[in-house]
Motif scaffolding. Structure first.
Motif, PDB file in Angstrom:
ATOM      1  N   GLU A   4       0.836  -1.199   0.000  1.00  0.00           N
ATOM      2  CA  GLU A   4       0.000   0.000   0.000  1.00  0.00           C
ATOM      3  C   GLU A   4       0.876   1.256   0.000  1.00  0.00           C
ATOM      4  N   GLU A   5       1.918   1.248   0.849  1.00  0.00           N
ATOM      5  CA  GLU A   5       2.835   2.403   0.903  1.00  0.00           C
ATOM      6  C   GLU A   5       3.553   2.583  -0.438  1.00  0.00           C
ATOM      7  N   LEU A   6       3.949   1.448  -1.009  1.00  0.00           N
ATOM      8  CA  LEU A   6       4.686   1.511  -2.278  1.00  0.00           C
ATOM      9  C   LEU A   6       3.809   2.095  -3.388  1.00  0.00           C
ATOM     10  N   GLU A   7       2.590   1.595  -3.490  1.00  0.00           N
ATOM     11  CA  GLU A   7       1.696   2.068  -4.554  1.00  0.00           C
ATOM     12  C   GLU A   7       1.357   3.549  -4.363  1.00  0.00           C
ATOM     13  N   LEU A   8       1.165   3.931  -3.109  1.00  0.00           N
ATOM     14  CA  LEU A   8       0.848   5.329  -2.817  1.00  0.00           C
ATOM     15  C   LEU A   8       2.011   6.243  -3.209  1.00  0.00           C
ATOM     16  N   SER A   9       3.233   5.879  -2.810  1.00  0.00           N
ATOM     17  CA  SER A   9       4.346   6.791  -3.148  1.00  0.00           C
ATOM     18  C   SER A   9       4.653   6.757  -4.629  1.00  0.00           C
ATOM     19  N   CYS A  10       4.439   5.614  -5.286  1.00  0.00           N
ATOM     20  CA  CYS A  10       4.625   5.571  -6.744  1.00  0.00           C
ATOM     21  C   CYS A  10       3.632   6.528  -7.412  1.00  0.00           C
ATOM     22  N   GLY A  11       2.424   6.566  -6.890  1.00  0.00           N
ATOM     23  CA  GLY A  11       1.387   7.429  -7.461  1.00  0.00           C
ATOM     24  C   GLY A  11       1.710   8.919  -7.346  1.00  0.00           C
ATOM     25  N   MET A  12       2.623   9.250  -6.438  1.00  0.00           N
ATOM     26  CA  MET A  12       2.973  10.672  -6.264  1.00  0.00           C
ATOM     27  C   MET A  12       4.336  10.991  -6.876  1.00  0.00           C
ATOM     28  N   CYS A  13       4.903  10.010  -7.579  1.00  0.00           N
ATOM     29  CA  CYS A  13       6.288  10.145  -8.056  1.00  0.00           C
ATOM     30  C   CYS A  13       6.442  11.289  -9.062  1.00  0.00           C
ATOM     31  N   LYS A  14       7.534  12.061  -8.879  1.00  0.00           N
ATOM     32  CA  LYS A  14       7.883  13.120  -9.837  1.00  0.00           C
ATOM     33  C   LYS A  14       9.366  13.009 -10.202  1.00  0.00           C
ATOM     34  N   LYS A  15       9.865  11.746 -10.245  1.00  0.00           N
ATOM     35  CA  LYS A  15      11.308  11.570 -10.452  1.00  0.00           C
ATOM     36  C   LYS A  15      11.745  11.833 -11.890  1.00  0.00           C
ATOM     37  N   CYS A  16      10.787  11.857 -12.831  1.00  0.00           N
ATOM     38  CA  CYS A  16      11.145  12.240 -14.204  1.00  0.00           C
ATOM     39  C   CYS A  16       9.987  13.051 -14.777  1.00  0.00           C
ATOM     40  N   ALA A  17      10.195  13.590 -15.955  1.00  0.00           N
ATOM     41  CA  ALA A  17       9.212  14.535 -16.514  1.00  0.00           C
ATOM     42  C   ALA A  17       7.909  13.853 -16.956  1.00  0.00           C
ATOM     43  N   LEU A  18       7.894  12.519 -17.004  1.00  0.00           N
ATOM     44  CA  LEU A  18       6.676  11.851 -17.495  1.00  0.00           C
ATOM     45  C   LEU A  18       5.463  12.128 -16.594  1.00  0.00           C
ATOM     46  N   TYR A  19       5.722  12.489 -15.339  1.00  0.00           N
ATOM     47  CA  TYR A  19       4.571  12.750 -14.454  1.00  0.00           C
ATOM     48  C   TYR A  19       3.750  13.943 -14.951  1.00  0.00           C
ATOM     49  N   GLU A  20       4.421  14.848 -15.683  1.00  0.00           N
ATOM     50  CA  GLU A  20       3.724  16.067 -16.115  1.00  0.00           C
ATOM     51  C   GLU A  20       2.605  15.774 -17.109  1.00  0.00           C
ATOM     52  N   THR A  21       2.763  14.691 -17.880  1.00  0.00           N
ATOM     53  CA  THR A  21       1.786  14.406 -18.934  1.00  0.00           C
ATOM     54  C   THR A  21       0.932  13.174 -18.643  1.00  0.00           C
ATOM     55  N   ARG A  22       1.201  12.493 -17.528  1.00  0.00           N
ATOM     56  CA  ARG A  22       0.414  11.278 -17.250  1.00  0.00           C
ATOM     57  C   ARG A  22      -0.992  11.641 -16.790  1.00  0.00           C
ATOM     58  N   THR A  23      -1.939  10.730 -17.068  1.00  0.00           N
ATOM     59  CA  THR A  23      -3.253  10.831 -16.445  1.00  0.00           C
ATOM     60  C   THR A  23      -3.199  10.042 -15.137  1.00  0.00           C
ATOM     61  N   LYS A  24      -2.899   8.723 -15.280  1.00  0.00           N
ATOM     62  CA  LYS A  24      -2.721   7.885 -14.094  1.00  0.00           C
ATOM     63  C   LYS A  24      -1.410   7.131 -14.212  1.00  0.00           C
ATOM     64  N   PRO A  25      -0.656   6.998 -13.135  1.00  0.00           N
ATOM     65  CA  PRO A  25       0.480   6.077 -13.190  1.00  0.00           C
ATOM     66  C   PRO A  25      -0.053   4.643 -13.239  1.00  0.00           C
ATOM     67  N   VAL A  26       0.650   3.760 -13.892  1.00  0.00           N
ATOM     68  CA  VAL A  26       0.215   2.366 -14.010  1.00  0.00           C
ATOM     69  C   VAL A  26       1.158   1.527 -13.159  1.00  0.00           C
ATOM     70  N   PHE A  27       0.705   1.187 -11.974  1.00  0.00           N
ATOM     71  CA  PHE A  27       1.583   0.560 -10.981  1.00  0.00           C
ATOM     72  C   PHE A  27       1.829  -0.918 -11.278  1.00  0.00           C
ATOM     73  N   GLY A  28       0.740  -1.677 -11.444  1.00  0.00           N
ATOM     74  CA  GLY A  28       0.868  -3.121 -11.677  1.00  0.00           C
ATOM     75  C   GLY A  28      -0.434  -3.792 -11.288  1.00  0.00           C
ATOM     76  N   VAL A  29      -0.632  -5.001 -11.788  1.00  0.00           N
ATOM     77  CA  VAL A  29      -1.827  -5.764 -11.407  1.00  0.00           C
ATOM     78  C   VAL A  29      -1.481  -7.236 -11.247  1.00  0.00           C
ATOM     79  N   GLY A  30      -2.398  -7.954 -10.641  1.00  0.00           N
ATOM     80  CA  GLY A  30      -2.263  -9.406 -10.580  1.00  0.00           C
ATOM     81  C   GLY A  30      -2.133  -9.891  -9.154  1.00  0.00           C
ATOM     82  N   ASN A  31      -1.624 -11.107  -9.060  1.00  0.00           N
ATOM     83  CA  ASN A  31      -1.463 -11.762  -7.772  1.00  0.00           C
ATOM     84  C   ASN A  31      -0.097 -11.382  -7.193  1.00  0.00           C
TER      85      ASN A  31
END
Ligand code: URA
Length: 193
Positions: A4-31
């Protein structure tokens, strides 16, 4: 760090310029406890809108490929990408963007602890397996690192563009099934009642 902590901080990531144009970060899915982890390149348009990896035509093909060998994204694999935010116009993620993002994948890998990793396409294989990786030459080969088995398939988008690659990919998939039965047969065990 928990999932939960990992997904939350990934969702707020600004480590590169791609965050400026993203709609949603795509973290991962599955088991998150799967023994098999799939690694793609990065989100496309549909993924950016939905926040889920491999939706759309490529995603449908990936689901079909998994089904051929008795796998499914909801039950026995975990899927993530090298970069979590969409590169504009679906260009390849830059090396600097990959390097800025790779720590999220490392942390996902550390939590999932997969026994088998399947890279989807040349970008993931070049980053995760070896820089020397050539997808036309090296797809379907196994590489062992610290007890984990790595291989790569043609990317589903490449298979949509060039259906001639499908027979080879079918062979690679059957080989992956064989390896799963050898290394982590519980992947195919029916879930306990
Ligand atoms: N292509 C990828 O490599 N990953 C996705 O999530 C979607 C398309």
């Amino acid at each position: 760090m928990t999932w939960e902590e990992l997904e939350l901080s990934c969702g707020m990531c600004k480590k590169c310029a791609l965050y400026e144009t993203r709609t949603k970060p795509v973290f991962g899915v599955g088991n998150r406890e799967a023994d098999v982890m799939l690694i793609g390149e990065g989100p496309g348009e549909r993924e950016d809108l939905t926040g889920e990896p491999f939706v759309g035509r490529g995603g449908k093909l990936l689901d079909d490929m998994l089904e051929i060998i008795g796998l499914s994204r909801s039950s026995n694999v975990y899927i993530a990408n090298i970069v979590k935010c969409r590169p504009p116009s679906n260009r390849d993620p830059l090396n600097t963007e990959q390097s800025a993002c790779i720590d999220w994948l490392r942390r996902q890998f550390a939590l999932v602890k997969p026994k088998i990793v399947v890279c989807l396409g040349r970008i993931a294989a070049g980053r995760v397996i070896t820089e020397e990786f050539k997808i036309t030459r090296d797809h379907g080969k196994w590489y062992e690192k610290n007890g984990v088995w790595f291989t790569a398939l043609f990317h589903p988008a490449a298979l949509l563009r060039d259906p001639n690659r499908r027979p080879e990919t079918f062979g690679d998939l059957k080989e992956i099934e064989r390896k799963i039965r050898e290394v982590c047969p519980a992947t195919y065990a029916p879930a306990a009642e």
